[in-house]
Design an enzyme around this catalytic site. Structure first.
Site, PDB file in Angstrom:
ATOM      1  N   SER A 261       8.987 -51.600  16.463  1.00  0.00           N
ATOM      2  CA  SER A 261       9.009 -51.104  15.088  1.00  0.00           C
ATOM      3  C   SER A 261       7.614 -50.661  14.661  1.00  0.00           C
ATOM      4  O   SER A 261       6.616 -51.008  15.272  1.00  0.00           O
ATOM      5  CB  SER A 261       9.543 -52.172  14.141  1.00  0.00           C
ATOM      6  OG  SER A 261       8.493 -53.046  13.783  1.00  0.00           O
ATOM      7  N   LYS A 262       7.616 -49.894  13.601  1.00  0.00           N
ATOM      8  CA  LYS A 262       6.404 -49.275  13.075  1.00  0.00           C
ATOM      9  C   LYS A 262       5.301 -50.295  12.829  1.00  0.00           C
ATOM     10  O   LYS A 262       4.121 -49.997  12.983  1.00  0.00           O
ATOM     11  CB  LYS A 262       6.758 -48.609  11.749  1.00  0.00           C
ATOM     12  CG  LYS A 262       6.212 -47.213  11.606  1.00  0.00           C
ATOM     13  CD  LYS A 262       6.674 -46.635  10.306  1.00  0.00           C
ATOM     14  CE  LYS A 262       6.202 -45.222  10.117  1.00  0.00           C
ATOM     15  NZ  LYS A 262       6.816 -44.590   8.952  1.00  0.00           N
TER      16      LYS A 262
END
Ligand code: GLU
Length: 495
Positions: A261-262
Site C-alpha cells: 500500500s501507498k
C-alpha cells in the site's frame, strides 16, 4: 482467433496500482497466448471515488507498460478518450440504461427487492449483531413488503436501494482456476445492494451484467473479490446465464507480508516509471510475483512471457514484492538494450539534472551514446545514470576517499601526468584506435605497471578507484577533458 475474452476492469480512482498492472498483465498474457481478446473496461459507477483524469492516467500507464488491450477505452492522438469494439460502451457510467433494464428484470422475477431502510436503522441492526457476535448482514426487514406499500413509498419519494434476494440455505459453489472448488452457504451471504439510492448500480450488478453482455469467458481479478463471487454466481443464475470462469489472483504483498500500500512506499505504476524502471524490467518482474515459470529462466521478454505463462503455476499464497529482485531484473533488461535505446531512455534524467541539454541530444549523439555505453553495466534503474555519469560532468577531480587523495599525492603521479601529456600531444582527438595500446605505451614510458599504473590513472582522471573501462573514459572525456583534469591534479595535489 479463439473465443477467449478477458477484461481488466479498473475503477478510475487515481492511478494504476502495481497490483492492478499485474492483473492486467496476466489478462493480456493469457489472451495473447490463446489468440483471444483482452478488453479494458472502466468501472466508474462509484461516484464518490471518482477522480478526474484517472481514466487517462490508467490508459497511459497500461500503454507505457505495453499491456495494450484490443477492445475498450483508448486515448487518441489528441489525448482524448475514445472507445473501440463491438461490445461498447466500455465505460460503465455510459451503460446506466442497461443496468436499469436488468435490474427491473430481477425485481420482476422477485430476485431483487427495494429496501427503504435508513442508514440509522441499518447501523442499529449492525450494532446488535456485533454485540451478539452474529454475522453482520442485512436482516431482511424490507424483503416482504407488499406491492402496494412499495408503490406508495416510492410515490412519496422515499429513498431506497435495491437488494439481491439471496435464497435461504442453499450451497453456492464454483471452481476457481487458482483456488479450486469453493462452496458457501447462501445463509452466509448478504442481500447485496445492487442499486444505490443515487440510481447508480453497484459494482456487483454492473460487473456481472457487463461480463455477460461483453461475452467475457474468464474473470481474472484480485482475491479480495473472492468473497463476492458467490453473489456473482447467484446473479448469473437469476438471469439464467452461464457464469464465466473465475480466476482469483493472490495479493501482492510487501516484505512484511502486508498488502502493498501507498503508506509503505511506491505503488503507482507512474512512480516506478519515474524512478527509471524500464517497462521490460517491471513487466518481467511483475509476472514473477505470483507466477513461477517452469525451469529456471528468470529473464523474459513479453513474447517469452506470452509463450510461457500458465495459471496452473500461479500460487494461492500472496506474492511478495521484492524491490531488490526487481532492481536485479531491471538491470538485466538495461544490459540487453541497444545503446541507442538506452540513450533515449536515460536522456530525460540527464537533462532533468542539468547535465546535458536538449541540443546535446541532437548534436552530440555519438558522444552521448559512448558515455551511456560506459554506464550500461553499472545502473539498475535509469535514474542512476545521473550519479554514475557524474565523473564526466565534474570538471574538478575530487578524491572519493582519503585513500584516493593519498594516491594523488604519491610520487608516481607527476611522472604519469608527464607521460600521458606526451602521448596526448601526438593526436588531435582521442579515439578508440589511439587508446589501443595506450596504457602499454604509458607503461613503457613510466615503468609503472598493473595496479600501480591503473589505479593512479583512474584516480587522476575520475577521483575514484572503480568505474567504467579507462580507455572508454578517455574517449568520452576527450583530449581537452583529460588535459583539464591532469592540470587540476597537478595544481592541487602534486605541489
Ligand atoms: N472495479 C473492480 C476493481 O477495481 C474490478 C473487480 C473485477 O475485476 O471484477 O477492483
Amino acid at each position: 482467433m479463439s473465443n477467449v475474452r478477458v477484461r481488466f476492469a479498473p475503477s478510475p480512482t487515481g492511478y494504476l496500482h502495481i497490483g492492478g498492472l499485474r492483473t492486467a498483465l496476466y489478462d493480456y498474457l493469457y489472451a495473447k497466448q490463446l489468440g483471444g481478446n483482452y478488453i479494458l473496461r472502466i468501472e466508474d459507477t462509484d461516484r464518490n471515488r471518482f477522480v478526474d483524469d484517472a481514466m487517462k492516467n490508467l490508459i497511459e500507464s497500461l500503454t507505457w507498460a505495453g499491456v495494450v488491450h484490443d477492445e475498450g477505452v483508448f486515448l487518441n492522438e489528441a489525448g482524448e478518450i475514445v472507445q473501440k469494439g463491438e461490445y461498447g460502451p466500455y465505460i460503465q457510467s455510459e451503460r446506466l440504461e442497461i443496468y436499469k433494464e436488468h435490474l427491473d428484470r430481477l425485481i420482476e422475477s422477485g430476485h431483487a427487492y427495494p429496501c427503504f431502510c435508513s442508514k440509522e436503522r441499518l447501523e442499529t441492526v449492525r450494532e446488535q449483531q456485533r454485540a451478539s457476535n452474529e454475522m453482520m448482514k442485512y436482516d431482511g426487514h424490507c424483503r416482504s413488503l407488499s406491492k402496494e406499500e412499495i408503490d406508495a413509498r416510492m410515490a412519496a419519494g422515499e429513498e431506497y436501494v435495491v437488494r439481491l434476494r439471496m435464497p435461504e440455505n442453499v450451497d453456492i459453489a464454483f471452481d476457481d482456476t487458482i483456488r479450486g472448488h469453493v462452496s458457501i452457504n447462501s445463509d452466509d451471504v448478504d442481500d447485496q445492494v445492487l442499486m444505490k439510492s443515487d440510481g447508480f448500480p453497484t459494482y456487483h450488478l454492473a460487473a456481472v451484467v457487463d461480463d455477460h453482455l461483453m461475452e467475457i469467458t474468464h474473470v481474472v481479478r484480485g482475491e479480495e473479490w473472492l468473497v463476492s463471487t458467490p453473489k456473482h454466481i447467484y446473479l448469473n443464475e437469476c438471469f439464467g446465464w452461464e457464469a464465466p470462469q473465475y480466476v482469483h489472483l493472490p495479493t501482492v504483498l510487501n516484505k512484511e507480508k502486508k498488502k502493498l500500500s501507498k503508506r509503505h512506499g511506491d505503488v503507482a505504476v507512474g512512480d516506478f516509471k519515474k524512478k527509471g524502471y524500464t517497462k521490460e524490467g517491471l513487466i518481467n518482474y511483475l509476472a514473477l510475483v505470483g507466477w513461477s515459470p517452469e525451469g529456471d529462466q528468470e529473464i523474459f521478454s513479453m513474447e517469452e512471457l506470452i509463450a510461457a505463462f500458465d495459471f496452473a503455476r500461479v500460487s494461492k499464497a500472496g506474492g511478495v514484492f521484492d524491490v531488490d529482485k526487481l532492481n536485479w531484473v531491471n538491470a538485466q533488461h538495461i544490459r540487453k538494450m541497444s545503446v541507442s535505446e538506452l540513450t533515449d531512455l536515460c536522456a530525460p534524467y540527464l537533462i532533468g539534472a542539468g547535465k546535458i541539454t536538449e541540443a546535446d541530444l541532437a548534436e552530440r549523439r555519438p558522444w552521448l551514446e559512448r558515455l551511456i555505453s560506459t554506464v550500461q553495466e553499472r545502473i539498475e534503474v535509469l535514474s542512476e545514470v545521473v550519479e554514475r555519469s557524474d565523473l564526466y560532468f565534474r570538471e574538478e577531480v575530487i578524491p572519493e576517499t582519503p585513500e584516493v587523495e593519498e594516491m594523488l599525492r604519491s610520487e608516481g603521479v607527476p611522472v604519469l601526468i608527464g607521460a600521458i601529456r606526451t602521448e596526448l600531444a601526438q593526436v588531435e582527438a582521442i579515439d578508440d584506435e589511439f587508446m589501443k595500446g595506450f596504457f602499454k605505451r604509458i607503461q613503457k614510458a613510466t615503468g609503472l605497471k598493473g595496479k600501480n599504473l591503473f589505479m593512479p590513472s583512474r584516480a587522476m582522471i575520475t577521483g575514484q578507484l572503480h568505474g567504467p573501462d579507462m580507455a572508454a573514459v578517455f574517449v568520452v572525456m576527450g583530449r581537452e577533458g583529460i588535459e583539464m583534469r591532469l592540470n587540476f591534479v597537478e595544481e592541487n595535489f602534486t605541489k
